[in-house]
Motif scaffolding. Structure first.
Motif, PDB file in Angstrom:
ATOM      1  N   MET A 166       6.474  16.096 -10.633  1.00 45.54           N
ATOM      2  CA  MET A 166       7.039  14.747 -10.601  1.00 45.54           C
ATOM      3  C   MET A 166       5.925  13.713 -10.505  1.00 45.54           C
ATOM      4  O   MET A 166       5.014  13.861  -9.694  1.00 45.54           O
ATOM      5  N   CYS A 167       6.030  12.668 -11.332  1.00 43.64           N
ATOM      6  CA  CYS A 167       5.075  11.566 -11.302  1.00 43.64           C
ATOM      7  C   CYS A 167       5.828  10.243 -11.226  1.00 43.64           C
ATOM      8  O   CYS A 167       6.846  10.062 -11.914  1.00 43.64           O
ATOM      9  N   PHE A 168       5.302   9.332 -10.421  1.00 47.07           N
ATOM     10  CA  PHE A 168       5.869   7.999 -10.269  1.00 47.07           C
ATOM     11  C   PHE A 168       4.821   7.010 -10.773  1.00 47.07           C
ATOM     12  O   PHE A 168       3.808   6.789 -10.111  1.00 47.07           O
ATOM     13  N   VAL A 169       5.067   6.441 -11.933  1.00 49.12           N
ATOM     14  CA  VAL A 169       4.067   5.620 -12.607  1.00 49.12           C
ATOM     15  C   VAL A 169       4.100   4.208 -12.043  1.00 49.12           C
ATOM     16  O   VAL A 169       5.169   3.588 -11.938  1.00 49.12           O
TER      17      VAL A 169
ATOM     18  N   PRO B 124       0.795  -1.238   0.000  1.00 46.35           N
ATOM     19  CA  PRO B 124       0.000   0.000   0.000  1.00 46.35           C
ATOM     20  C   PRO B 124       0.823   1.281   0.000  1.00 46.35           C
ATOM     21  O   PRO B 124       0.369   2.314  -0.508  1.00 46.35           O
ATOM     22  N   ILE B 125       2.047   1.220   0.521  1.00 47.04           N
ATOM     23  CA  ILE B 125       2.866   2.436   0.551  1.00 47.04           C
ATOM     24  C   ILE B 125       3.230   2.904  -0.862  1.00 47.04           C
ATOM     25  O   ILE B 125       3.463   4.092  -1.097  1.00 47.04           O
ATOM     26  N   VAL B 126       3.248   1.978  -1.816  1.00 45.40           N
ATOM     27  CA  VAL B 126       3.542   2.353  -3.203  1.00 45.40           C
ATOM     28  C   VAL B 126       2.494   3.321  -3.728  1.00 45.40           C
ATOM     29  O   VAL B 126       2.800   4.313  -4.399  1.00 45.40           O
ATOM     30  N   MET B 127       1.226   3.057  -3.402  1.00 44.26           N
ATOM     31  CA  MET B 127       0.145   3.907  -3.887  1.00 44.26           C
ATOM     32  C   MET B 127       0.156   5.294  -3.257  1.00 44.26           C
ATOM     33  O   MET B 127      -0.389   6.240  -3.816  1.00 44.26           O
ATOM     34  N   LYS B 128       0.774   5.429  -2.094  1.00 42.71           N
ATOM     35  CA  LYS B 128       0.925   6.772  -1.525  1.00 42.71           C
ATOM     36  C   LYS B 128       1.810   7.635  -2.414  1.00 42.71           C
ATOM     37  O   LYS B 128       1.648   8.856  -2.485  1.00 42.71           O
ATOM     38  N   LEU B 129       2.734   7.007  -3.100  1.00 42.19           N
ATOM     39  CA  LEU B 129       3.635   7.728  -3.994  1.00 42.19           C
ATOM     40  C   LEU B 129       3.024   7.914  -5.382  1.00 42.19           C
ATOM     41  O   LEU B 129       3.155   8.984  -5.985  1.00 42.19           O
ATOM     42  N   THR B 130       2.348   6.888  -5.881  1.00 40.93           N
ATOM     43  CA  THR B 130       1.885   6.904  -7.267  1.00 40.93           C
ATOM     44  C   THR B 130       0.480   7.453  -7.437  1.00 40.93           C
ATOM     45  O   THR B 130       0.127   7.960  -8.508  1.00 40.93           O
ATOM     46  N   GLY B 131      -0.344   7.350  -6.384  1.00 44.11           N
ATOM     47  CA  GLY B 131      -1.771   7.561  -6.549  1.00 44.11           C
ATOM     48  C   GLY B 131      -2.439   6.237  -6.863  1.00 44.11           C
ATOM     49  O   GLY B 131      -1.777   5.254  -7.221  1.00 44.11           O
ATOM     50  N   VAL B 132      -3.756   6.178  -6.742  1.00 42.32           N
ATOM     51  CA  VAL B 132      -4.490   4.926  -6.940  1.00 42.32           C
ATOM     52  C   VAL B 132      -5.234   4.949  -8.273  1.00 42.32           C
ATOM     53  O   VAL B 132      -4.802   4.358  -9.253  1.00 42.32           O
TER      54      VAL B 132
ATOM     55  N   THR C 252       4.734   0.180 -14.487  1.00 44.18           N
ATOM     56  CA  THR C 252       5.825   0.353 -15.463  1.00 44.18           C
ATOM     57  C   THR C 252       7.058   0.935 -14.783  1.00 44.18           C
ATOM     58  O   THR C 252       8.156   0.848 -15.310  1.00 44.18           O
ATOM     59  N   TRP C 253       6.844   1.581 -13.619  1.00 50.74           N
ATOM     60  CA  TRP C 253       7.899   2.180 -12.806  1.00 50.74           C
ATOM     61  C   TRP C 253       8.624   3.304 -13.530  1.00 50.74           C
ATOM     62  O   TRP C 253       9.778   3.606 -13.223  1.00 50.74           O
ATOM     63  N   ASP C 254       7.955   3.931 -14.493  1.00 52.54           N
ATOM     64  CA  ASP C 254       8.528   5.102 -15.156  1.00 52.54           C
ATOM     65  C   ASP C 254       8.524   6.292 -14.200  1.00 52.54           C
ATOM     66  O   ASP C 254       7.560   6.514 -13.453  1.00 52.54           O
ATOM     67  N   TYR C 255       9.600   7.066 -14.261  1.00 56.67           N
ATOM     68  CA  TYR C 255       9.677   8.315 -13.506  1.00 56.67           C
ATOM     69  C   TYR C 255       9.553   9.463 -14.490  1.00 56.67           C
ATOM     70  O   TYR C 255      10.323   9.548 -15.457  1.00 56.67           O
ATOM     71  N   LEU C 256       8.569  10.354 -14.267  1.00 55.02           N
ATOM     72  CA  LEU C 256       8.309  11.464 -15.171  1.00 55.02           C
ATOM     73  C   LEU C 256       8.562  12.780 -14.441  1.00 55.02           C
ATOM     74  O   LEU C 256       7.971  13.051 -13.384  1.00 55.02           O
ATOM     75  N   LEU C 257       9.433  13.600 -15.007  1.00 49.85           N
ATOM     76  CA  LEU C 257       9.756  14.908 -14.447  1.00 49.85           C
ATOM     77  C   LEU C 257       9.487  15.974 -15.502  1.00 49.85           C
ATOM     78  O   LEU C 257      10.196  16.070 -16.500  1.00 49.85           O
ATOM     79  N   ASP C 258       8.437  16.762 -15.279  1.00 54.67           N
ATOM     80  CA  ASP C 258       8.100  17.870 -16.175  1.00 54.67           C
ATOM     81  C   ASP C 258       8.725  19.131 -15.601  1.00 54.67           C
ATOM     82  O   ASP C 258       8.249  19.679 -14.602  1.00 54.67           O
ATOM     83  N   THR C 259       9.796  19.606 -16.227  1.00 52.79           N
ATOM     84  CA  THR C 259      10.552  20.747 -15.710  1.00 52.79           C
ATOM     85  C   THR C 259      10.118  22.078 -16.305  1.00 52.79           C
ATOM     86  O   THR C 259      10.646  23.114 -15.905  1.00 52.79           O
ATOM     87  N   LYS C 260       9.213  22.054 -17.262  1.00 53.75           N
ATOM     88  CA  LYS C 260       8.831  23.270 -18.003  1.00 53.75           C
ATOM     89  C   LYS C 260      10.045  23.903 -18.680  1.00 53.75           C
ATOM     90  O   LYS C 260      10.063  25.091 -18.969  1.00 53.75           O
ATOM     91  N   GLY C 261      11.076  23.073 -18.886  1.00 51.06           N
ATOM     92  CA  GLY C 261      12.257  23.536 -19.614  1.00 51.06           C
ATOM     93  C   GLY C 261      13.438  23.956 -18.779  1.00 51.06           C
ATOM     94  O   GLY C 261      14.548  24.097 -19.293  1.00 51.06           O
TER      95      GLY C 261
ATOM     96  N   ILE D 198       0.554  13.844  -8.775  1.00 54.72           N
ATOM     97  CA  ILE D 198       1.571  14.789  -9.210  1.00 54.72           C
ATOM     98  C   ILE D 198       2.173  15.453  -7.978  1.00 54.72           C
ATOM     99  O   ILE D 198       1.449  16.033  -7.153  1.00 54.72           O
ATOM    100  N   TRP D 199       3.483  15.366  -7.856  1.00 49.55           N
ATOM    101  CA  TRP D 199       4.186  15.967  -6.723  1.00 49.55           C
ATOM    102  C   TRP D 199       4.833  17.282  -7.139  1.00 49.55           C
ATOM    103  O   TRP D 199       5.477  17.364  -8.188  1.00 49.55           O
ATOM    104  N   VAL D 200       4.680  18.311  -6.307  1.00 51.32           N
ATOM    105  CA  VAL D 200       5.288  19.621  -6.538  1.00 51.32           C
ATOM    106  C   VAL D 200       5.909  20.102  -5.229  1.00 51.32           C
ATOM    107  O   VAL D 200       5.574  19.620  -4.144  1.00 51.32           O
ATOM    108  N   TRP D 201       6.806  21.063  -5.332  1.00 47.95           N
ATOM    109  CA  TRP D 201       7.410  21.659  -4.141  1.00 47.95           C
ATOM    110  C   TRP D 201       6.389  22.529  -3.417  1.00 47.95           C
ATOM    111  O   TRP D 201       5.635  23.271  -4.044  1.00 47.95           O
ATOM    112  N   ASN D 202       6.410  22.484  -2.112  1.00 47.33           N
ATOM    113  CA  ASN D 202       5.568  23.361  -1.302  1.00 47.33           C
ATOM    114  C   ASN D 202       6.432  24.506  -0.790  1.00 47.33           C
ATOM    115  O   ASN D 202       6.912  24.478   0.348  1.00 47.33           O
ATOM    116  N   TRP D 203       6.641  25.514  -1.632  1.00 46.52           N
ATOM    117  CA  TRP D 203       7.537  26.615  -1.270  1.00 46.52           C
ATOM    118  C   TRP D 203       6.953  27.510  -0.187  1.00 46.52           C
ATOM    119  O   TRP D 203       7.634  28.385   0.351  1.00 46.52           O
TER     120      TRP D 203
END
Length: 218
Positions: A117-120, A63-71, A123-132, A76-81
């Motif tokens: 940041m997304c943790f799929v 179950p801890i995996v789904m805390k990271l990936t979503g169900v 497939t265990w793909d790691y996706l990082l959208d940096t906006k460039g 989507i993870w973002v910084w809490n500045w």
């Protein structure tokens, strides 16, 4: 006589890297379903024995995996500045940044704060959208952009252009002491590359809940 026999284990971890040990007894906890393999080699008075391959199956995700990936939807993870101590640097034994504790809003205009940041799952793909662009530590600038930041000079952390390459993976596992780790392959990192060795490295998970992911890299 087993007193004169020494085992050497090489066991594949969820991120594709290998755990190696000469211990007779050890424990690894696997949170991610899949088939894993390894090799056991025994050394004795007569020298090295024939390597013995083995495999084992993890049939379901913890179950801890789904805390990271979503169900049902991808998380989507973002910084809490807006939070104090959401980022910084500290001593090896610190649980919070005690050398450079970043306050709320202190760095909100830097490029990493629009990263996603997304943790799929599966497939265990790691996706990082940096906006460039990302915010990067000075130690990695020459590695990521050798033309813009020639080797042989010292640099401070700054924003820089970065697009994630394809094929990066992530893994979640616990070591022999029960410490939880989040690892990356292919030079991956969680938005901010803090050191060359951290690119494709393993980060200690200080907290993982439904809405908080706190990581530390030594």
């Amino acid at each position: 006589n087993e007193d004169f026999v020494s085992p050497f284990w090489r066991v594949r971890k969820p991120d594709g890297s290998y755990f190696e040990t000469c211990s007779r007894d050890f424990t690894l906890r696997y949170y991610m379903k899949g088939e894993y393999d390894g090799i056991l080699t025994v050394y004795g008075q007569g020298g090295m024995g024939e390597p013995v391959p083995f495999s084992f199956m993890v049939t379901e995700n913890d179950p801890i995996v789904m805390k990271l990936t979503g169900v049902e939807t991808r998380k989507i993870w973002v910084w809490n500045w807006s939070e104090n101590l959401h980022f910084g640097e500290g001593s090896r034994d610190a649980r919070e940044p005690n050398w450079w504790p970043v306050a709320a809003n202190e760095m909100k205009d830097f490029a990493m704060y629009d990263d996603e940041m997304c943790f799929v799952i599966d497939t265990w793909d790691y996706l990082l959208d940096t906006k460039g662009k990302i915010y990067a530590d000075g130690t990695v600038l020459s590695l990521l952009d050798p033309e813009g930041f020639p080797e042989g000079k010292e640099y401070r952390g700054t924003d820089m252009a970065y697009i994630q390459p394809e094929g990066q993976k992530w893994g979640l596992y616990a070591d022999e002491e029960g410490t939880l780790w989040l690892s990356f392959t292919g030079g991956g990192f969680p938005s901010y590359p803090c050191h060359p060795s951290a690119m494709g490295g393993a980060y200690e998970v200080l907290e993982l809940s439904d809405d908080v992911l706190s990581l530390k890299y030594d």
